[in-house]
Design an enzyme around this catalytic site. Structure first.
Site, PDB file in Angstrom:
ATOM      1  N   GLY A   8       0.812  -1.204   0.000  1.00 17.09           N
ATOM      2  CA  GLY A   8       0.000   0.000   0.000  1.00 17.09           C
ATOM      3  C   GLY A   8       0.844   1.251   0.000  1.00 17.09           C
ATOM      4  N   ASN A  10       1.409   3.236   2.594  1.00 21.37           N
ATOM      5  CA  ASN A  10       2.157   3.417   3.833  1.00 21.37           C
ATOM      6  C   ASN A  10       2.726   2.121   4.405  1.00 21.37           C
ATOM      7  OD1 ASN A  10       1.596   6.268   4.011  1.00 21.37           O
ATOM      8  ND2 ASN A  10      -0.487   5.739   4.641  1.00 21.37           N
ATOM      9  N   TYR A  11       2.028   1.012   4.201  1.00 20.74           N
ATOM     10  CA  TYR A  11       2.456  -0.247   4.804  1.00 20.74           C
ATOM     11  C   TYR A  11       2.428  -1.374   3.784  1.00 20.74           C
ATOM     12  CZ  TYR A  11       1.788   2.222   9.218  1.00 20.74           C
ATOM     13  OH  TYR A  11       1.870   3.133  10.240  1.00 20.74           O
ATOM     14  N   ILE A  12       3.160  -2.433   4.120  1.00 17.26           N
ATOM     15  CA  ILE A  12       3.223  -3.627   3.282  1.00 17.26           C
ATOM     16  C   ILE A  12       2.737  -4.799   4.112  1.00 17.26           C
ATOM     17  CG2 ILE A  12       4.687  -5.109   1.867  1.00 17.26           C
ATOM     18  CD1 ILE A  12       6.694  -2.726   1.797  1.00 17.26           C
ATOM     19  N   TYR A  81     -16.194  -2.088 -15.781  1.00 16.10           N
ATOM     20  CA  TYR A  81     -15.611  -0.801 -15.379  1.00 16.10           C
ATOM     21  C   TYR A  81     -15.171  -0.088 -16.647  1.00 16.10           C
ATOM     22  CZ  TYR A  81     -13.167   2.060 -11.811  1.00 16.10           C
ATOM     23  OH  TYR A  81     -12.759   3.060 -10.942  1.00 16.10           O
ATOM     24  N   THR A  89      -5.139  -2.249  -8.194  1.00 17.13           N
ATOM     25  CA  THR A  89      -5.036  -3.680  -7.905  1.00 17.13           C
ATOM     26  C   THR A  89      -5.567  -4.011  -6.519  1.00 17.13           C
ATOM     27  OG1 THR A  89      -2.734  -3.363  -7.173  1.00 17.13           O
ATOM     28  CG2 THR A  89      -3.090  -4.026  -9.471  1.00 17.13           C
ATOM     29  N   ASP A  90      -5.523  -3.046  -5.601  1.00 13.84           N
ATOM     30  CA  ASP A  90      -6.067  -3.299  -4.268  1.00 13.84           C
ATOM     31  C   ASP A  90      -7.580  -3.486  -4.326  1.00 13.84           C
ATOM     32  OD1 ASP A  90      -6.312  -0.622  -5.049  1.00 13.84           O
ATOM     33  OD2 ASP A  90      -6.253   0.135  -2.999  1.00 13.84           O
ATOM     34  N   THR A 166     -12.572  23.127  19.008  1.00 16.08           N
ATOM     35  CA  THR A 166     -12.178  23.028  17.604  1.00 16.08           C
ATOM     36  C   THR A 166     -11.705  21.620  17.274  1.00 16.08           C
ATOM     37  OG1 THR A 166     -11.590  25.369  17.515  1.00 16.08           O
ATOM     38  CG2 THR A 166     -10.640  23.944  15.831  1.00 16.08           C
TER      39      THR A 166
END
Length: 235
Positions: A8, A10-12, A81, A89-90, A166
């Site tokens: 991804g 940020n992470y694998i 699509y 691919t995700d 806030t």
């Protein structure tokens, strides 16, 4: 043993499958650690869904057969699509994962990662598309970045309905906004497709699994299950 790798932003995340069953999963932030972990296992096949360049994984090709999910990969589902060459691919992996776990069903799945995406795959295993919008952290960061005075806020599991500060107002807007967005999609699909399964996956799924009104399945390994199904379909 098969090892599938979901890379991804940020992470694998990697998963090991034997006899069609998931044996273990691990999550890494550094590609080097992933390569070491996979090389130590000596799998028969490695299958990768990645937002990175394929050459980043060339070291694995010296120890096993490496396959990549791309536009040429045969799929056990059909894709309806308009721009299939742009389909992530995700999202494909998640759709196949849903169809694998719940074959012959209408499946609506949400991936709460860097982006919030949803996809729909029907009873005939046809992926029909979905939506993409900013994820949790992206919304918080956008408010802080594009304004002068709004602070950067971190997510909490119990945001207030009515923000009294806030930070609380931002928390309410982002997290309640995502919750209502998901619930709105669920209601719209339920009005059109009955019955329908609702699935959640992704790193931020835990923030919403107990807050959604409708019964859902939280499946952290949805994409990995889909990748393993695609791998077995091709080898």
């Amino acid at each position: 043993m098969n090892i599938v790798i979901d890379v991804g932003n940020n992470y694998i995340k990697i998963g090991a499958f034997s006899g069609g069953k998931l044996q273990w999963t691990k999550t890494y932030s550094r590609l080097h650690d992933v390569l070491q972990a996979v090389q130590a296992e000596k799998p028969v096949h490695v299958f990768i869904s990645s937002v990175r360049n394929q050459t980043d994984f060339s070291a694995l090709e010296t120890v096993t057969q490496v396959h990549f999910l791309n536009k040429h990969t045969r799929l056990p589902i059909d894709i309806d699509y308009e721009t299939p060459h742009t389909l992530g691919t995700d999202r494909i992996a998640a759709a196949v994962g849903a169809a694998t776990l719940f074959p012959g069903c209408n499946n609506l799945f949400f991936d709460l990662g860097t982006c919030l995406t949803h996809g729909f795959i029907n009873t005939k295993a046809v992926f029909e598309g979905g939506s993409i919008s900013p994820g949790v952290e992206m919304r918080f960061k956008a408010l802080a970045h594009f304004t002068e005075k709004l602070p950067l806020v971190k997510a909490e599991k119990e945001p207030p309905l009515t923000g009294k500060s806030t930070s609380g107002s931002i928390m309410s807007g982002v997290l309640n906004g995502i919750q209502f967005e998901i619930e709105g999609f669920i209601e719209a699909y339920q009005n059109k497709y009955t019955p329908i399964n609702v699935l959640l996956t992704g790193g931020n799924a835990s923030l919403f699994e107990k807050r959604l009104k409708e019964p859902i399945f939280v499946i952290a390994e949805l994409n990995l299950i889909g990748l393993n199904r695609i791998l077995n379909y091709n080898v």
